[in-house]
Design a protein around this motif. Structure first.
Motif, PDB file in Angstrom:
ATOM      1  N   ALA A  28     -10.941   0.283   0.048  1.00 11.40           N
ATOM      2  CA  ALA A  28     -10.695   1.483  -0.757  1.00 11.40           C
ATOM      3  C   ALA A  28     -11.462   1.410  -2.069  1.00 11.40           C
ATOM      4  O   ALA A  28     -12.013   2.408  -2.537  1.00 11.40           O
ATOM      5  N   THR A  54      -7.616  -3.792   3.007  1.00 16.61           N
ATOM      6  CA  THR A  54      -7.606  -2.328   2.889  1.00 16.61           C
ATOM      7  C   THR A  54      -7.864  -1.905   1.456  1.00 16.61           C
ATOM      8  O   THR A  54      -8.610  -0.958   1.187  1.00 16.61           O
ATOM      9  N   ARG A  55      -7.236  -2.620   0.512  1.00 17.59           N
ATOM     10  CA  ARG A  55      -7.467  -2.323  -0.906  1.00 17.59           C
ATOM     11  C   ARG A  55      -8.928  -2.542  -1.284  1.00 17.59           C
ATOM     12  O   ARG A  55      -9.511  -1.747  -2.023  1.00 17.59           O
ATOM     13  N   HIS A  64       0.399   6.912   5.190  1.00 16.82           N
ATOM     14  CA  HIS A  64      -0.512   6.808   6.330  1.00 16.82           C
ATOM     15  C   HIS A  64      -1.360   5.549   6.256  1.00 16.82           C
ATOM     16  O   HIS A  64      -1.703   4.959   7.280  1.00 16.82           O
ATOM     17  N   ASP A  65      -1.687   5.084   5.040  1.00 20.55           N
ATOM     18  CA  ASP A  65      -2.418   3.823   4.907  1.00 20.55           C
ATOM     19  C   ASP A  65      -1.543   2.645   5.320  1.00 20.55           C
ATOM     20  O   ASP A  65      -2.009   1.704   5.969  1.00 20.55           O
ATOM     21  N   ASP A 107      -1.476   2.466   8.998  1.00 20.89           N
ATOM     22  CA  ASP A 107      -2.707   1.855   9.502  1.00 20.89           C
ATOM     23  C   ASP A 107      -2.657   0.338   9.372  1.00 20.89           C
ATOM     24  O   ASP A 107      -3.118  -0.395  10.253  1.00 20.89           O
ATOM     25  N   ILE A 126       0.883  -1.184   0.000  1.00 18.98           N
ATOM     26  CA  ILE A 126       0.000   0.000   0.000  1.00 18.98           C
ATOM     27  C   ILE A 126       0.915   1.227   0.000  1.00 18.98           C
ATOM     28  O   ILE A 126       1.273   1.726   1.062  1.00 18.98           O
TER      29      ILE A 126
END
Length: 199
Positions: free
Chosen positions: A92, A88-89, A46-47, A50, A42
């Protein structure tokens, strides 16, 4: 718990008994490596941070099921980081889909276009990234551990819950697919070959 030379097994055992300092030492020891792995998947700082925080949270949340490999917690954290990054992807993508469904004027530019148009493997060699995208989840995790992180196949097998021979067979097939996709030979050590296959 001031001795940073304690190995992961001792620190993890102390953590399970409620020693927060021991868990803190594990975090300090592996944070940078996990962050580099997350940032490769990623490439938004900041991602990635996380993702790292979530991976360590999962380490504690799933502590009864965590398996150390050769006395290290790192392989478990790397696989968990890969899974968290994938989730996360997906989140998103769903968020992007929602944003695209909202009404807006024709001349409005989406500030997230650049971020969401990137694939998490784009920070790796472009050709390798394209080839890895076509692999299944287990094979991607094998590539992550063996090719990108340099772990042995037997270590990766332990982390992924595979037999050594199954992992060798999968890795052999993955490397063959990558060899064809990349157009160049990929050396395979004799001890990584499935039974009956000659290098």
């Amino acid at each position: 718990m001031g001795n940073i030379q304690l190995d992961d097994t001792e620190l993890w055992s102390s953590s399970l008994k409620g020693d927060g300092d021991a868990f803190g030492l594990l975090f300090d020891r592996h944070h940078d490596r996990i962050f580099r792995h997350a940032y490769r998947l990623i490439p938004v700082r900041h991602d990635a941070e996380d993702v790292v925080a979530t991976a360590f949270l999962e380490l504690w949340r799933r502590r009864e099921k965590v398996r150390l490999v050769e006395g290290s917690i790192l392989p478990w954290l790397l696989v968990t980081t890969t899974n968290v990054a994938r989730n996360t992807r997906r989140a998103a993508f769903r968020y992007r889909k929602l944003l695209n469904s909202l009404p807006r004027s024709d001349d409005a530019r989406d500030p997230l276009d650049e971020v969401f148009s990137r694939h998490p493997l784009d920070s790796v060699d472009h050709d390798l990234a394209a080839a890895v995208r076509g692999l299944g989840a287990i094979d991607r995790q094998l590539v992550s551990l063996v090719i990108l992180e340099g772990y042995t196949i037997s270590t990766a097998a332990t982390v992924l819950g595979l037999t050594s021979s199954a992992a060798k067979t999968r890795m052999f097939r993955v490397r063959e697919r990558l060899r064809v996709a990349l157009g160049r030979p990929i050396k395979i050590a004799a001890n990584e070959m499935p039974n009956g296959v000659q290098p």
